[in-house]
Enzyme design. Structure first.
Site, PDB file in Angstrom:
ATOM      1  CD  GLU A  86      14.185   1.140   8.207  1.00 39.76           C
ATOM      2  OE1 GLU A  86      14.766   2.165   8.614  1.00 39.76           O
ATOM      3  OE2 GLU A  86      14.656   0.001   8.349  1.00 39.76           O
ATOM      4  CE  LYS A 133      -1.915   2.679   2.975  1.00 41.34           C
ATOM      5  NZ  LYS A 133      -1.835   3.940   2.210  1.00 41.34           N
ATOM      6  CD  GLU A 141      10.298  13.050  10.753  1.00 45.47           C
ATOM      7  OE1 GLU A 141       9.206  12.505  11.017  1.00 45.47           O
ATOM      8  OE2 GLU A 141      11.157  12.535  10.005  1.00 45.47           O
ATOM      9  CB  CYS A 194      13.526   9.687   6.907  1.00 44.45           C
ATOM     10  SG  CYS A 194      14.405   8.585   5.785  1.00 44.45           S
TER      11      CYS A 194
END
Ligand code: NAD
Length: 499
Positions: free
Chosen positions: A264, A190, A401, A298
């Site tokens: 991750e 997905k 973040e 990232c």
């Protein structure tokens, strides 16, 4: 080889922009519609660009059943045969690089030059890398002469679920499905609902290259489509790249079912410059580390830590480079800085900067939306490359973040202080260290709480090396044999050689 390598071919971008691909689920070797649809938007213009299947648990059930039916045949092939088919898939994507790059650009707002030179070539490379791995993967044997012989069978886990984010859509999707397929698993994948197009195109290419049912693409939102993959009893393992928040839920859910998962997750990466660094080299990379893909990688170096002796010189260069990155129409071949992935995300990024300023931060560059933009993209989700200093370590802008074109600058005096600042967040994905001292490079690399450390470079990747984070940046490693091991189950077989 560096990820950013490669030349940028010319393209007639506007003409290609008009040939849109219809996004559909790809299940059992054919395109399928889902129960509902959601709208896909071009973030650079704000315009609707077409419907995306909003898959329900029933759609996931069909995909898992199809992948289950295909598993025995696929796992039963030799690694060499699987590898050859993955090479065919890579060829098919490469032959259509222009259309893929276009779709990636329009879905995500990233510059077409970046999609053409990085995203799509790297996706092809992922497929080829694991095609080669499929033919090279072997297992160990352990013998005790005249007593016993043990060997380890590494058998594919079964049907695996692969869930990926929007920032490097095809690049990260192929980074997951290529090793899974190489190892002999079948896949229900997905992609992000914000950037579904290249995954849909990949499904169609798989229709030419792979047996039906081996790779199934299900589109839709995290909940219900993604969550249905995670909780499905027919899915043996989950490989996920995305936010720490969703990763934590997936980890908890898989934990309850004792289902292996590889996570991750987010990063808040330090870019640490010591007094003894080669400042010319630092200058070449610092803005690239902070602002590549509009800061939506990232691995971006979003926290710049600079030792006092070179602070002024480094910060001056960073500010100049940030100001020189002019946001432009992502479809124009010369554009190097595009739109953020959505207006909501842009507003979230802006909110972080506003809060930081309210907390005492000073804006050295950027700090808002561009005042002028080309006509076509005037309504787009743009935000200027932004540099902030005067930030406290406990501020949200340091601890959380942002995932946008925003970096902070902090000054340090000693190596110990640099390590404390670098390690002083909940994340631990990638760090970049700049020093000409060999001993310091080794010492600091060992002391950093980080899954990845780059010395005098940023995002220099060898696909064989383990990739992943510590702390809130994830669990498990991708890359090379680490990925092949994740998708296989070791079975220890022992033969009695004695009497
Ligand atoms: P996200 O977590 O919101 O979504 C990622 C994917 O998970 C999407 O496909 C989404 O639909 C799906 N999802 C959402 N909720 C789900 C659920 N309950 N169950 C199953 N699937 C669900 O992340 P995002 O906003 O798409 O991506 C940005 C994040 O990804 C950032 O945090 C970034 O750091 C991270 N990221 C990490 C890496 C890495 O390698 N560590 C690489 C790229 C991006």
């Amino acid at each position: 080889m560096a990820d950013h390598a490669g030349t940028i071919p010319k393209t007639n971008s506007k003409a290609e922009a008009n040939t849109r691909h219809e996004v559909r689920n790809w299940i059992g070797g054919e395109a399928r519609v889902a129960a509902g649809t959601i709208e896909n938007t071009d973030p650079a213009t704000g315009a609707a660009i077409g419907p995306v299947p909003d898959s329900a648990p029933d759609d996931v059930d069909v995909a898992v059943a199809t992948a289950t039916a295909a598993f025995e045949g696929w796992a039963g092939l030799s690694g060499e045969d699987r590898g050859a088919m993955l090479h065919d898939l890579a060829d098919a994507v490469e032959a259509d690089l222009d259309r893929f790059a276009h779709a990636e650009c329009v879905d995500s707002g990233k510059p077409i030059a970046v999609a053409r030179s990085i995203d799509i070539p790297r996706s092809v490379r992922n497929l080829r890398f694991f095609a080669a791995a499929a033919s090279q993967y072997a297992s160990e044997s352990h013998d005790v002469p005249r007593q016993m012989l043990g060997y380890t069978l590494r058998q594919p886990k079964g049907v695996v679920g692969a869930i990926s984010p929007w920032n490097l859509p095809l690049y990260l999707l192929t980074w997951k499905i290529a090793p899974a397929l190489a190892a002999g698993c079948t896949v229900v994948a997905k992609p992000s609902e914000l950037t579904p197009t290249t995954a849909s195109m990949l499904g169609e290419k798989a229709g030419e290259a792979l047996p039906p049912g081996v790779l199934n693409i299900v589109h839709g939102r995290g909940e219900p489509a993604g969550a249905s993959i995670v909780t499905h009893p027919g899915v043996a393992a989950i490989t996920f790249t995305g936010s720490t928040k969703v990763g934590r839920w997936i980890g908890e859910t898989c934990g309850r079912d004792l289902k292996p998962c590889s996570l991750e997750l987010g990063g808040k990466n330090p870019f640490v410059v010591f007094d003894d660094a080669d400042i010319a080299k630092v200058s070449e990379h610092i803005a690239r580390a902070a602002f590549s893909n509009q800061g939506q990688i990232c691995l971006c170096g979003s926290r710049v830590l600079v030792q006092a002796g070179v602070y002024d010189a480094v910060v001056e260069r960073l500010i100049a480079d940030a100001k020189a990155l002019v946001p432009g129409d992502p479809l124009e071949p010369e554009t190097r800085f595009g739109a953020l992935v959505s207006h909501d995300h842009r507003d979230k990024v802006a909110g972080y900067v506003e809060r930081a300023v309210a907390d005492g931060a000073r804006v050295l560059a950027g700090g808002g939306v561009p005042e002028t933009l080309p006509d076509r993209v005037r309504q787009g989700a743009f935000y200027l490359p932004t540099v902030l200093n005067h930030v406290r370590q406990d501020c949200a802008i340091i601890q959380e973040e942002v995932f946008g074109p925003v970096c902070t600058v902090q000054k340090f005096e000693t190596e110990a202080e640099a390590i404390e600042l670098a390690n002083g967040t909940p994340y631990g994905l990638a760090a970049s260290v700049w020093t000409e001292s060999l001993t310091r490079a080794h010492r600091v690399s060992a002391a950093l709480e980080s899954g990845i450390v780059w010395v005098n470079c940023w995002m220099l990747r060898d696909l064989r090396t383990p990739f992943g984070g510590v702390k809130q940046s994830g669990v498990g490693r991708e890359g090379g044999w680490e990925a092949m091991r994740f998708f296989t189950e070791p079975k220890s077989v022992t033969i009695n050689l004695g009497e």
